[in-house]
Design a protein around this motif. Structure first.
Motif: not given
Length: 182
Positions: A80, A83, A87, A132, A136, A140, A161, A164
């Motif tokens: 997390a 990501a 992102h 993974d 994500m 996003h 998923m 984010i």
């Protein structure tokens, strides 16, 4: 402020326990430090000013921290964090900003090879074995008509998923500011 934001991101990266993942993300960040410190987070929608990407990323990390501690404790924290930080990473290539006027345009060079910053982030993560995290990033924007590579309205979207998308959306909604407002 940009240096403070950058250091806060690095501190979050140093919290990643998975050595391979931490080294991968820190390597990208250190390699492109100046670009990351200068990039806007968007052309028009949110944080669209010099250093806006840093501010947006730190806001997302702050929201993530609260969400993980209070609501979504089962999520893989390392994934997390990575990501959240990656992102929008492709935006350092996707946008060009005029340093004198603050005008932001799409980079024609970027558009020759890539569709969006999401595709860029997805690809670098997939190519390095972080599936993974790639998912994500791909999700996003939430919906394909909003630029997502994975539409979260699909029935088979995995629960991790969504995180984010919602964090990014909160920061973007609260970060709707124009360069003319500064």
């Amino acid at each position: 402020e940009r240096e403070e934001y950058y250091q806060k991101i690095i501190a979050n990266l140093n919290d990643i326990k998975n050595d391979k993942l931490r080294n991968f993300v820190i390597g990208y960040f250190k390699e492109h430090e100046d670009d990351i410190k200068e990039a806007p987070a968007a052309k028009a929608m949110h944080h669209n000013y010099w250093g806006g990407l840093l501010e947006h990323t730190v806001e997302c990390l702050d929201i993530l921290d609260v969400v993980i501690k209070t609501v979504y404790q089962k999520i893989n924290r390392d994934n997390a964090i990575a990501a959240t930080i990656l992102h929008d990473y492709g935006k350092i290539y996707e946008y060009e900003m005029d340093k004198e006027t603050g005008a932001i345009e799409y980079s024609e060079d970027f558009r020759k090879d890539w569709l969006t910053h999401s595709q860029y982030g997805f690809t670098i993560c997939m190519n390095n074995g972080f599936k993974d995290i790639a998912k994500m990033i791909a999700a996003h924007h939430g919906r394909t008509d909003w630029g997502a590579l994975i539409d979260l309205d699909e029935k088979d979207a995995e629960p991790f998923m969504y995180i984010i998308h919602h964090i990014d959306d909160l920061s973007a909604k609260f970060g709707k500011i124009s360069i003319t407002d500064i």
